[in-house]
Design an enzyme around this catalytic site. Structure first.
Site, PDB file in Angstrom:
ATOM      1  N   LYS A 186      41.345  29.275  27.552  1.00  7.69           N
ATOM      2  CA  LYS A 186      41.931  28.306  26.629  1.00  7.69           C
ATOM      3  C   LYS A 186      40.908  27.597  25.754  1.00  7.69           C
ATOM      4  O   LYS A 186      41.208  27.229  24.624  1.00  7.69           O
ATOM      5  CB  LYS A 186      42.786  27.310  27.418  1.00  7.69           C
ATOM      6  CG  LYS A 186      44.022  27.975  28.025  1.00  7.69           C
ATOM      7  CD  LYS A 186      44.710  27.099  29.029  1.00  7.69           C
ATOM      8  CE  LYS A 186      45.494  25.993  28.367  1.00  7.69           C
ATOM      9  NZ  LYS A 186      46.265  25.226  29.376  1.00  7.69           N
TER      10      LYS A 186
ATOM     11  N   LYS B 172      41.140  19.589  30.997  1.00 11.71           N
ATOM     12  CA  LYS B 172      41.939  20.808  31.189  1.00 11.71           C
ATOM     13  C   LYS B 172      41.081  21.983  31.639  1.00 11.71           C
ATOM     14  O   LYS B 172      39.931  22.116  31.217  1.00 11.71           O
ATOM     15  CB  LYS B 172      42.657  21.177  29.874  1.00 11.71           C
ATOM     16  CG  LYS B 172      43.625  20.095  29.402  1.00 11.71           C
ATOM     17  CD  LYS B 172      44.248  20.427  28.046  1.00 11.71           C
ATOM     18  CE  LYS B 172      45.378  21.426  28.163  1.00 11.71           C
ATOM     19  NZ  LYS B 172      46.117  21.547  26.860  1.00 11.71           N
TER      20      LYS B 172
ATOM     21  N   GLY C  81      50.682  27.454  34.008  1.00 17.72           N
ATOM     22  CA  GLY C  81      51.739  26.940  34.878  1.00 17.72           C
ATOM     23  C   GLY C  81      51.616  25.450  35.139  1.00 17.72           C
ATOM     24  O   GLY C  81      52.058  24.948  36.169  1.00 17.72           O
ATOM     25  N   GLY C  82      51.002  24.721  34.193  1.00 15.96           N
ATOM     26  CA  GLY C  82      50.889  23.271  34.315  1.00 15.96           C
ATOM     27  C   GLY C  82      49.804  22.797  35.281  1.00 15.96           C
ATOM     28  O   GLY C  82      49.645  21.610  35.515  1.00 15.96           O
TER      29      GLY C  82
ATOM     30  N   HIS D 151      56.799  19.576  22.771  1.00 22.71           N
ATOM     31  CA  HIS D 151      56.195  20.901  22.922  1.00 22.71           C
ATOM     32  C   HIS D 151      57.059  21.882  22.130  1.00 22.71           C
ATOM     33  O   HIS D 151      58.216  22.098  22.452  1.00 22.71           O
ATOM     34  CB  HIS D 151      56.155  21.300  24.405  1.00 22.71           C
ATOM     35  CG  HIS D 151      55.707  22.720  24.633  1.00 22.71           C
ATOM     36  ND1 HIS D 151      54.566  23.035  25.348  1.00 22.71           N
ATOM     37  CD2 HIS D 151      56.241  23.901  24.254  1.00 22.71           C
ATOM     38  CE1 HIS D 151      54.429  24.355  25.380  1.00 22.71           C
ATOM     39  NE2 HIS D 151      55.436  24.903  24.737  1.00 22.71           N
TER      40      HIS D 151
ATOM     41  N   GLU E 148      47.739  26.400  23.104  1.00 22.00           N
ATOM     42  CA  GLU E 148      47.318  27.666  23.709  1.00 22.00           C
ATOM     43  C   GLU E 148      48.179  28.814  23.216  1.00 22.00           C
ATOM     44  O   GLU E 148      49.229  28.609  22.602  1.00 22.00           O
ATOM     45  CB  GLU E 148      47.373  27.602  25.247  1.00 22.00           C
ATOM     46  CG  GLU E 148      48.771  27.500  25.806  1.00 22.00           C
ATOM     47  CD  GLU E 148      48.854  27.929  27.285  1.00 22.00           C
ATOM     48  OE1 GLU E 148      47.975  28.648  27.779  1.00 22.00           O
ATOM     49  OE2 GLU E 148      49.853  27.537  27.936  1.00 22.00           O
TER      50      GLU E 148
ATOM     51  N   ARG F 205      51.836  37.197  26.674  1.00 23.91           N
ATOM     52  CA  ARG F 205      52.761  37.890  27.587  1.00 23.91           C
ATOM     53  C   ARG F 205      54.188  37.472  27.261  1.00 23.91           C
ATOM     54  O   ARG F 205      54.402  36.596  26.426  1.00 23.91           O
ATOM     55  CB  ARG F 205      52.446  37.453  29.025  1.00 23.91           C
ATOM     56  CG  ARG F 205      52.509  35.917  29.143  1.00 23.91           C
ATOM     57  CD  ARG F 205      52.417  35.430  30.563  1.00 23.91           C
ATOM     58  NE  ARG F 205      52.125  34.010  30.641  1.00 23.91           N
ATOM     59  CZ  ARG F 205      53.022  33.038  30.619  1.00 23.91           C
ATOM     60  NH1 ARG F 205      54.311  33.324  30.487  1.00 23.91           N
ATOM     61  NH2 ARG F 205      52.660  31.775  30.695  1.00 23.91           N
TER      62      ARG F 205
ATOM     63  N   VAL G 126      58.786  32.942  30.328  1.00 17.50           N
ATOM     64  CA  VAL G 126      59.966  32.621  31.132  1.00 17.50           C
ATOM     65  C   VAL G 126      61.177  32.396  30.217  1.00 17.50           C
ATOM     66  O   VAL G 126      62.262  32.919  30.440  1.00 17.50           O
ATOM     67  CB  VAL G 126      59.707  31.355  31.977  1.00 17.50           C
ATOM     68  CG1 VAL G 126      60.977  30.918  32.693  1.00 17.50           C
ATOM     69  CG2 VAL G 126      58.575  31.586  32.973  1.00 17.50           C
TER      70      VAL G 126
ATOM     71  N   ARG H 262      65.980  26.088  34.120  1.00 18.24           N
ATOM     72  CA  ARG H 262      65.312  26.827  35.199  1.00 18.24           C
ATOM     73  C   ARG H 262      65.885  26.346  36.534  1.00 18.24           C
ATOM     74  O   ARG H 262      65.778  25.162  36.867  1.00 18.24           O
ATOM     75  CB  ARG H 262      63.809  26.584  35.187  1.00 18.24           C
ATOM     76  CG  ARG H 262      63.139  27.080  33.919  1.00 18.24           C
ATOM     77  CD  ARG H 262      61.620  27.055  34.068  1.00 18.24           C
ATOM     78  NE  ARG H 262      60.966  27.411  32.813  1.00 18.24           N
ATOM     79  CZ  ARG H 262      59.672  27.718  32.711  1.00 18.24           C
ATOM     80  NH1 ARG H 262      58.906  27.697  33.795  1.00 18.24           N
ATOM     81  NH2 ARG H 262      59.146  28.035  31.550  1.00 18.24           N
TER      82      ARG H 262
HETATM   83  P1  ADP Z   1      49.602  25.570  30.629  1.00 24.97           P
HETATM   84  O1  ADP Z   1      48.566  26.621  30.382  1.00 24.97           O
HETATM   85  O2  ADP Z   1      49.604  25.059  32.006  1.00 24.97           O
HETATM   86  O3  ADP Z   1      50.933  25.954  30.089  1.00 24.97           O
HETATM   87  P2  ADP Z   1      49.269  23.868  28.267  1.00 24.97           P
HETATM   88  O4  ADP Z   1      47.938  23.646  27.650  1.00 24.97           O
HETATM   89  O5  ADP Z   1      50.189  24.801  27.574  1.00 24.97           O
HETATM   90  O6  ADP Z   1      49.068  24.337  29.763  1.00 24.97           O
HETATM   91  O7  ADP Z   1      49.978  22.470  28.459  1.00 24.97           O
HETATM   92  C1  ADP Z   1      51.142  22.341  29.229  1.00 24.97           C
HETATM   93  C2  ADP Z   1      51.803  21.011  28.927  1.00 24.97           C
HETATM   94  O8  ADP Z   1      50.919  19.917  29.235  1.00 24.97           O
HETATM   95  C3  ADP Z   1      52.162  20.789  27.465  1.00 24.97           C
HETATM   96  O9  ADP Z   1      53.399  21.358  27.141  1.00 24.97           O
HETATM   97  C4  ADP Z   1      52.179  19.272  27.375  1.00 24.97           C
HETATM   98  O10 ADP Z   1      53.369  18.736  27.888  1.00 24.97           O
HETATM   99  C5  ADP Z   1      51.035  18.887  28.285  1.00 24.97           C
HETATM  100  N1  ADP Z   1      49.796  18.767  27.508  1.00 24.97           N
HETATM  101  C6  ADP Z   1      48.850  19.717  27.333  1.00 24.97           C
HETATM  102  N2  ADP Z   1      47.835  19.259  26.564  1.00 24.97           N
HETATM  103  C7  ADP Z   1      48.141  18.001  26.222  1.00 24.97           C
HETATM  104  C8  ADP Z   1      47.495  16.982  25.448  1.00 24.97           C
HETATM  105  N3  ADP Z   1      46.304  17.177  24.877  1.00 24.97           N
HETATM  106  N4  ADP Z   1      48.126  15.779  25.328  1.00 24.97           N
HETATM  107  C9  ADP Z   1      49.307  15.545  25.921  1.00 24.97           C
HETATM  108  N5  ADP Z   1      49.958  16.455  26.665  1.00 24.97           N
HETATM  109  C10 ADP Z   1      49.397  17.674  26.838  1.00 24.97           C
HETATM  110  P1  ADP Z   2      55.901  30.014  30.381  1.00 25.90           P
HETATM  111  O1  ADP Z   2      54.684  29.753  29.568  1.00 25.90           O
HETATM  112  O2  ADP Z   2      56.414  31.404  30.304  1.00 25.90           O
HETATM  113  O3  ADP Z   2      56.903  28.957  30.267  1.00 25.90           O
HETATM  114  P2  ADP Z   2      54.994  29.060  32.911  1.00 25.90           P
HETATM  115  O4  ADP Z   2      53.847  28.236  32.477  1.00 25.90           O
HETATM  116  O5  ADP Z   2      56.187  28.426  33.472  1.00 25.90           O
HETATM  117  O6  ADP Z   2      55.371  30.059  31.798  1.00 25.90           O
HETATM  118  O7  ADP Z   2      54.490  30.157  33.922  1.00 25.90           O
HETATM  119  C1  ADP Z   2      55.286  31.238  34.247  1.00 25.90           C
HETATM  120  C2  ADP Z   2      54.938  31.710  35.609  1.00 25.90           C
HETATM  121  O8  ADP Z   2      53.637  32.208  35.638  1.00 25.90           O
HETATM  122  C3  ADP Z   2      54.992  30.612  36.638  1.00 25.90           C
HETATM  123  O9  ADP Z   2      55.424  31.205  37.832  1.00 25.90           O
HETATM  124  C4  ADP Z   2      53.552  30.161  36.745  1.00 25.90           C
HETATM  125  O10 ADP Z   2      53.297  29.614  38.012  1.00 25.90           O
HETATM  126  C5  ADP Z   2      52.826  31.447  36.515  1.00 25.90           C
HETATM  127  N1  ADP Z   2      51.554  31.292  35.804  1.00 25.90           N
HETATM  128  C6  ADP Z   2      51.374  30.899  34.531  1.00 25.90           C
HETATM  129  N2  ADP Z   2      50.084  30.908  34.202  1.00 25.90           N
HETATM  130  C7  ADP Z   2      49.407  31.356  35.288  1.00 25.90           C
HETATM  131  C8  ADP Z   2      48.029  31.584  35.583  1.00 25.90           C
HETATM  132  N3  ADP Z   2      47.052  31.389  34.698  1.00 25.90           N
HETATM  133  N4  ADP Z   2      47.730  32.022  36.819  1.00 25.90           N
HETATM  134  C9  ADP Z   2      48.684  32.231  37.727  1.00 25.90           C
HETATM  135  N5  ADP Z   2      49.989  32.021  37.508  1.00 25.90           N
HETATM  136  C10 ADP Z   2      50.349  31.592  36.317  1.00 25.90           C
HETATM  137 MG    MG Z   3      51.387  26.376  28.139  1.00 24.27          MG
END
Ligand code: ADP
Ligand code: ADP
Ligand code: MG
Length: 453
Positions: free
Chosen positions: A116, A158, A164-165, A208, A286, A290, A293, A336
């Site tokens: 990322k 981060k 996956g949050g 988002h 990001e 792929r 969900v 979900r």
């Molecule tokens: P993931 O790879 O776990 O999906 P993301 O970078 O896409 O992580 O961020 C997941 C969620 O976390 C975002 O949809 C948002 O709600 C929160 N988030 C991420 N970055 C920020 C930020 N800089 N400020 C506020 N919220 C954030």
């Molecule tokens: P989406 O971006 O499709 O909404 P999610 O962030 O909810 O996806 O992730 C989808 C699934 O993949 C979840 O089961 C999550 O736990 C898993 N997942 C997402 N990113 C990763 C990662 N970097 N490593 C392992 N599992 C991941």
């Molecule tokens: Mg994300």
């Protein structure tokens, strides 16, 4: 076109991929862990191969066993679904080396966007707005403190490998930054085997918004418009909607940024560009390289089958429609359904199903791994299904979702069904008045209150 595809995943996404293969006339190979022997994806596929024990490390993350299964069954391609190996560049490369088509981007694309902080760097290079933050990775706490001072608190620590949050911590001041830095690092090492971190300014109460793209091997880059995934719990999506409520002018700017990003890396196959939106500003966060969900809501409003296009693209065909043929029709919402108990801190609730009744009817879709007397396993993600509705407009979609949730019966395990129903009846949600803080501000307190009664 491929004759046989192996699906390197489990659960509802494996089922969903097999269904498209079935109507395309492509044979399917399921892989499964020992505890998944009787699961739906195994029953629906033409062939099934056991790839190891219950733990993901032993089975769904076991690259060698999966590749062997593909070779032994004569599968020409592998669809990785989401999670597990779907964003693993090493696995994509292994497929390439073994002459198996990986139904997704090339390993180089995963390498470029999977990390990322590198992706962030790339976007800065091509002038796509990113959240203010570190240039790239931060090497130590001192550097984090220095950058946080420049961009101002609160900041978000981060994980470069995050997903996956997970692997994300907020810090409100220098003192809490120390803690955030260490816990984010530990969580990232534990979850992703990579403790590399970067820093972003914490955007207050953003929405988002993400864009679905399809890119083929002939430089066709097509977008399928956007999804709003602001209803989240702990940075993990819970409810998604398409096309969402967004100003057209802002949307067009974001589409332009999305297409620019895909072209800059010469991307291939399906992908999603995720942004945060605050007022009239948007920031890249990001790219997911792929299937996601929440892809079904885009399928509902465009009438396109994203998995079918993924398969066609991987086999060397062109995307089967033009940009002009992508027309948004109506409004779609996805909930979900998780095996968890919202009243006890959303703790997972595996176990055996007693009764199952699935709603259906006009514009109702339930993508799930469930069938009667199925046992939900404790080893994997708690998402057991996705309830998806399609209405003429948002108001109708919300009402349809309410009706569908009323009809859905899952007995024997705890689920978040009532929690979702609560959201569908929340006046702010109904008005479209929400952002990513919605659940933590408005709903979790409600649950606590309920519990104390
Ligand atoms: P993931 O790879 O776990 O999906 P993301 O970078 O896409 O992580 O961020 C997941 C969620 O976390 C975002 O949809 C948002 O709600 C929160 N988030 C991420 N970055 C920020 C930020 N800089 N400020 C506020 N919220 C954030
Ligand atoms: P989406 O971006 O499709 O909404 P999610 O962030 O909810 O996806 O992730 C989808 C699934 O993949 C979840 O089961 C999550 O736990 C898993 N997942 C997402 N990113 C990763 C990662 N970097 N490593 C392992 N599992 C991941
Ligand atoms: Mg994300």
């Amino acid at each position: 076109m491929f004759h046989k595809i192996l699906i390197a995943n489990r659960g509802e996404i494996a089922v969903r991929i097999i269904r498209t293969c079935m109507y395309m006339g492509i044979e399917t190979v399921a892989v499964y862990s020992t505890v998944d022997k009787d699961s739906l994806h195994v029953q629906l596929a033409d062939e099934a191969v056991c790839i190891g024990g219950a733990k993901s490390q032993d089975s769904y993350l076991n690259m060698e066993n999966i590749i062997s299964a593909a070779i032994n069954t004569g599968a020409e391609a592998i669809h990785p679904g989401f999670g597990f190996l779907s964003e693993n560049a090493e696995f994509a490369q292994l497929c390439e080396e073994c002459g198996i088509a990986f139904i997704g981007p090339k390993s180089e694309h995963i390498k470029a966007m999977g990390n990322k902080s590198w992706a962030r760097h790339k976007m800065i290079e091509i002038n796509v707005p990113v959240v203010p933050g570190s240039e790239g990775e931060i090497k130590n706490l001192e550097e984090a403190i220095k950058i946080a001072k420049q961009i101002g608190y609160p900041v978000l620590v981060k994980a470069s490998a995050g997903g996956g949050g997970r692997g994300m911590r907020i810090a409100n001041d220098e003192e809490s930054l120390k803690n955030a830095f260490n816990t984010a690092k530990a969580e990232a090492i534990n979850a992703f085997g990579d403790g590399t971190l970067y820093l972003e300014k914490y955007v207050a109460n953003p929405r988002h918004i993400e864009f679905q793209v399809l890119c083929d091997k002939y430089s066709n880059v097509i977008h399928l418009y956007q999804r709003d995934c602001s209803i989240q719990r702990r940075n993990q999506k819970v409810i998604e909607e398409a096309p969402g409520i967004i100003d057209n002018e802002l949307r067009d700017k974001m589409i332009e940024a999305t297409l620019k990003a895909c072209r800059a890396i010469n991307y291939e196959n399906a992908g999603t560009i995720e942004f945060l939106v605050s007022g009239n500003d948007f920031y890249f966060i990001e790219m997911n390289t792929r299937i996601q969900v929440e892809h079904p809501i885009t399928e509902m409003i465009t009438g396109k089958d994203i998995v079918k296009e993924q398969i066609k693209i991987a086999s060397g065909e062109k995307i089967s429609f033009s940009q002009a043929e992508v027309v948004v029709n109506g409004y779609s919402i996805e909930c979900r359904i998780n095996a968890e108990n919202p009243k006890h801190g959303f703790r997972p609730s595996p176990g055996k199903l007693k009764l199952l009744h699935v709603p259906s009817g006009n514009g109702i879709r339930f993508d799930s791994l469930l069938f009667s007397e199925y046992t939900v396993q404790p080893f994997y993600d708690s998402m057991i299904g996705k309830l998806i509705v399609h209405g003429e407009n948002r108001d109708e979609a919300v009402k349809k979702m309410r009706a569908a949730l009323e009809e859905l019966v899952i007995q024997g395990i705890d689920t978040n069904q009532n929690f979702l129903y609560m959201i569908m009846n929340n006046p702010d949600y109904i008005k479209g008045n929400f952002d990513t803080s919605f659940i933590s501000l408005k709903l979790e307190r409600l649950l606590e209150y309920d519990d104390n009664e």
